[in-house]
Design an enzyme around this catalytic site. Structure first.
Site, PDB file in Angstrom:
ATOM      1  N   LYS A 152       0.838  -1.203   0.000  1.00 57.83           N
ATOM      2  CA  LYS A 152       0.000   0.000   0.000  1.00 57.83           C
ATOM      3  C   LYS A 152       0.876   1.257   0.000  1.00 57.83           C
ATOM      4  O   LYS A 152       1.889   1.312   0.714  1.00 57.83           O
ATOM      5  CB  LYS A 152      -0.873  -0.032   1.265  1.00 57.83           C
ATOM      6  CG  LYS A 152      -1.677   1.220   1.539  1.00 57.83           C
ATOM      7  CD  LYS A 152      -2.866   1.342   0.607  1.00 57.83           C
ATOM      8  CE  LYS A 152      -3.641   2.638   0.850  1.00 57.83           C
ATOM      9  NZ  LYS A 152      -4.628   2.877  -0.222  1.00 57.83           N
ATOM     10  N   GLY A 153       0.492   2.251  -0.782  1.00 56.06           N
ATOM     11  CA  GLY A 153       1.272   3.475  -0.899  1.00 56.06           C
ATOM     12  C   GLY A 153       1.494   4.152   0.447  1.00 56.06           C
ATOM     13  O   GLY A 153       0.612   4.148   1.295  1.00 56.06           O
ATOM     14  N   ASN A 156     -12.891   3.638  -6.648  1.00 56.80           N
ATOM     15  CA  ASN A 156     -12.479   3.900  -5.271  1.00 56.80           C
ATOM     16  C   ASN A 156     -11.885   5.291  -5.164  1.00 56.80           C
ATOM     17  O   ASN A 156     -11.276   5.796  -6.103  1.00 56.80           O
ATOM     18  CB  ASN A 156     -11.466   2.850  -4.790  1.00 56.80           C
ATOM     19  CG  ASN A 156     -10.041   3.235  -5.124  1.00 56.80           C
ATOM     20  OD1 ASN A 156      -9.429   4.056  -4.442  1.00 56.80           O
ATOM     21  ND2 ASN A 156      -9.513   2.670  -6.195  1.00 56.80           N
ATOM     22  N   LEU A 166      -5.344   7.335  -0.259  1.00 56.23           N
ATOM     23  CA  LEU A 166      -4.022   6.997   0.283  1.00 56.23           C
ATOM     24  C   LEU A 166      -3.957   6.984   1.811  1.00 56.23           C
ATOM     25  O   LEU A 166      -2.969   7.437   2.392  1.00 56.23           O
ATOM     26  CB  LEU A 166      -2.959   7.959  -0.267  1.00 56.23           C
ATOM     27  CG  LEU A 166      -2.017   7.443  -1.338  1.00 56.23           C
ATOM     28  CD1 LEU A 166      -1.182   6.265  -0.845  1.00 56.23           C
ATOM     29  CD2 LEU A 166      -2.709   7.056  -2.624  1.00 56.23           C
ATOM     30  N   CYS A 217      -1.941   8.619  -8.670  1.00 62.36           N
ATOM     31  CA  CYS A 217      -3.131   8.403  -7.851  1.00 62.36           C
ATOM     32  C   CYS A 217      -4.132   9.519  -8.124  1.00 62.36           C
ATOM     33  O   CYS A 217      -3.816  10.695  -7.967  1.00 62.36           O
ATOM     34  CB  CYS A 217      -2.802   8.382  -6.366  1.00 62.36           C
ATOM     35  SG  CYS A 217      -4.297   8.227  -5.364  1.00 62.36           S
ATOM     36  N   LYS A 227       5.179   4.423 -11.658  1.00 61.63           N
ATOM     37  CA  LYS A 227       3.816   4.010 -12.015  1.00 61.63           C
ATOM     38  C   LYS A 227       3.103   5.138 -12.739  1.00 61.63           C
ATOM     39  O   LYS A 227       2.880   6.208 -12.191  1.00 61.63           O
ATOM     40  CB  LYS A 227       3.031   3.612 -10.767  1.00 61.63           C
ATOM     41  CG  LYS A 227       1.661   3.008 -11.086  1.00 61.63           C
ATOM     42  CD  LYS A 227       1.088   2.274  -9.891  1.00 61.63           C
ATOM     43  CE  LYS A 227      -0.235   1.602 -10.204  1.00 61.63           C
ATOM     44  NZ  LYS A 227      -0.734   0.829  -9.053  1.00 61.63           N
ATOM     45  N   GLY A 247     -10.521  -2.902 -12.183  1.00 59.72           N
ATOM     46  CA  GLY A 247     -11.224  -4.159 -12.425  1.00 59.72           C
ATOM     47  C   GLY A 247     -11.278  -4.519 -13.902  1.00 59.72           C
ATOM     48  O   GLY A 247     -10.770  -3.785 -14.761  1.00 59.72           O
ATOM     49  N   GLY A 283      -4.241  -3.995 -14.697  1.00 62.32           N
ATOM     50  CA  GLY A 283      -5.537  -3.429 -15.047  1.00 62.32           C
ATOM     51  C   GLY A 283      -6.500  -4.564 -15.350  1.00 62.32           C
ATOM     52  O   GLY A 283      -6.536  -5.077 -16.463  1.00 62.32           O
ATOM     53  N   GLY A 291      -4.719  -6.748  -8.979  1.00 59.46           N
ATOM     54  CA  GLY A 291      -5.230  -5.761  -8.034  1.00 59.46           C
ATOM     55  C   GLY A 291      -6.629  -6.080  -7.543  1.00 59.46           C
ATOM     56  O   GLY A 291      -6.833  -6.868  -6.630  1.00 59.46           O
TER      57      GLY A 291
END
Lengths: 253, 304
Positions: free
Chosen positions: B46-47, B70, B74, B130, B166, B218, B244, B266
């Site tokens: 997790k970031g 979502n 963060l 993000c 990323k 998703g 993805g 993910g």
């Protein structure tokens, strides 16, 4: 507490209680998970793309070697769930979350249920071996489920409907206030499960006890942080630190 | 163990090409209840930011057809708690640990990267994509000049770990940003992050999530991700980590054929916490079924 597992289960039956309410009975592959009242399971249909995510359902009961879920038709996922038939396969994760803590000695458990909130309080009442008091409200008689069975596992069952078709006319909060009038609040430990507005109202009565919240969840296991609940000490996960929180902990807005 | 699935990202050798995508595996503890984390090619955590972040107010998620939106924002424990409390747990596993970092300034990114490098993570993934935080983050992923500056600075701070950037699917030209990352010395690029999206609840005429806009993930985004991985991998020589909507071995194989060296799982983890294992096994099945000697033979193997 037993750690959660991921398992497949076969539908045994999917009984319709009335227009909107069902009990899904499934037999897990392997051993029956040992859930405690207040915990929940994530349930989904393997391989499906829409709905994609599993949905959380409170632990209701184990009956005749089947794990049972009490649910109401609410959206796409429950509509699909409602047409599951004996032999169909579901995928489940659980048991998850923190259970309801037991009351201190000499305190009387007072269970306050709104609608399908009864699903998670039913096994709790059962665990108290007939000692619990239950106040149960719904919009109409269709939302008061399993009342005969409930009578058999509690000391007192008070009912309320908003349309007055069964029990007291009003909400379960009206019933709760009426019940508490003139009584010593400190004798009871409240366990409440139901809609957000109901939990908020219960939390404002200065009672000792617990609320079980319902939030949208993606994973149910604590990794997505999607089910955050605002509490007096910051965001907490409904799926991991909850779904049961001490009254006063959750900040209802 | 067979080396059939091995791939290399910079100086890091992964036992298989399957990682977790940041934000879907926490810091490892929860997933470890469902499978042995050592089976992963790498775990991307997790970031994290310099200070703890509370995240966005709820509701934070909504499901949409074949996907979800979502806006977690963060929420994370911050650098210090990560190093003291979270990192020791995950280091017990035989799996490369990749930390994902997000800052609001170049200086914050640099500090995060150098502290994590010293703390002994195997990789650092710079989150410049993000969509859910107000400052920093995606701003660097959409502005080429700021992007160059950021990566140059961070590259200078990272000595041991591999550096992954990323990318945002909203980058004006994904090839240009990919090349910029390569030019400034990134060991790999990863893509795609979630796609800005929204949903409306017509019963109350309100946005379904409090933040109004969130990131779509998703299976719904897989064709877009596949296209961007294809384009990016043709623009650079460094490895591309594709993600993805991957939920099965077949999906991963598509990304490898499109040019990815590794993939990340993910949202599928939310559906099934063992999804990364299913993907690893699915890739193995594919290799057997189509008589492919090793997974690296698939990379960029798309026949045009």
């Amino acid at each position: 507490m037993s750690s959660p597992s991921l398992f497949k289960a076969k539908v045994i039956k999917n009984a319709r209680l009335n227009v909107e309410h069902f009990i899904l009975s499934v037999r897990p592959e392997g051993i029956m998970p040992a859930a405690q009242p207040g915990q929940f399971f994530m349930l989904g249909i393997p391989g499906r793309l829409d709905p994609l995510l599993k949905r959380p359902f409170g632990y209701f009961r184990v009956k005749e070697d089947a794990l049972e879920f009490l649910y109401r038709l609410r959206g796409k996922a429950t509509a699909i769930m409602s047409v599951l038939d004996a032999g169909d396969e579901v995928e489940i994760i659980g048991p998850l979350g923190e259970p309801y803590p037991l009351p201190k000695p000499k305190k009387v458990p007072l269970l306050v249920a709104g609608g399908t909130g009864i699903a998670s309080l039913y096994p709790l009442a059962d665990a108290f071996g007939g000692e619990a008091l239950i106040l149960y409200g719904g919009r109409n008689s269709d939302e008061l489920l399993l009342t005969e069975e409930l009578r058999g596992i509690c000391r007192v069952l008070g009912l309320a409907t908003e349309d007055g078709s069964v029990g007291v006319k009003g909400t379960v909060i009206d019933l709760l206030k009426e019940f508490l009038a003139g009584k010593n609040k400190n004798r009871h430990v409240v366990y409440a499960c139901g809609p957000r507005g109901m939990l908020k109202a219960v939390s404002e009565l200065g009672l000792e006890g617990y609320v079980s919240v319902e939030e949208r969840m993606a994973c149910g296991i604590g990794v997505c942080l999607g089910c955050a609940v605002k509490t007096s000490t910051g965001h907490k996960r409904a799926c991991k630190e909850g779904p049961v929180f001490r009254i006063g902990e959750v900040v209802f807005e | 163990m067979s080396k059939r699935l091995e791939v290399k990202i910079g100086k890091l050798t992964l036992k298989n090409p399957v990682m977790t995508a940041s934000g879907t595996a926490g810091y490892g503890a929860e997933l470890s209840e469902f499978f042995d984390l050592s089976r992963l090619g790498a775990i991307v955590l997790k970031g994290i930011s310099l200070k703890p972040w509370p995240g966005n107010p709820p509701p934070r998620i909504i499901e949409t057809p074949s996907g979800m939106i979502n806006a977690i924002g963060l929420q994370n424990v911050g650098l210090k708690a990560f190093i003291d409390e979270k990192l020791p747990f995950i280091k017990k596993f035989d799996v490369p640990v990749i930390a994902n970092v997000l800052g609001t300034t170049v200086g914050e990114y640099a500090k995060l990267a150098s502290r994590l490098d010293e703390a002994g993570v195997d990789g650092i993934e710079l989150n410049v994509s993000c969509p859910n935080v107000k400052k920093g983050g995606i701003a660097f992923g959409l502005d080429l000049k700021a992007f160059y500056k950021l990566i140059r600075k961070v590259r200078g701070c990272v000595k041991q770990a591999i550096l992954i950037v990323k990318l945002s699917p909203g980058a004006p030209d994904i090839c240009e940003f990919s090349r910029a990352a390569e030019d400034e010395g990134a060991d790999a690029i990863s893509l795609i992050n979630t796609i800005p999206a929204m949903e409306i609840d017509i019963s109350c005429r309100k946005p379904s999530i409090k933040n109004v806009i969130g990131g779509l993930s998703g299976p719904a985004i897989m064709p877009i991700a596949l296209r961007m991985v294809f384009q990016a991998s043709r623009a650079v020589k460094i490895p591309v980590i594709g993600m993805g909507g991957i939920r099965a071995g077949e999906d991963a194989v598509k990304f490898l054929l499109a040019g990815a060296t590794a993939v990340a799982v993910g949202t599928a983890i939310f559906v099934n916490p063992r999804a990364p294992i299913n993907v690893i096994e699915g890739i193995e099945d594919y290799l057997k079924r189509f008589n492919v000697e090793k997974v690296s033979d698939l990379i960029g193997g798309l026949q045009l």
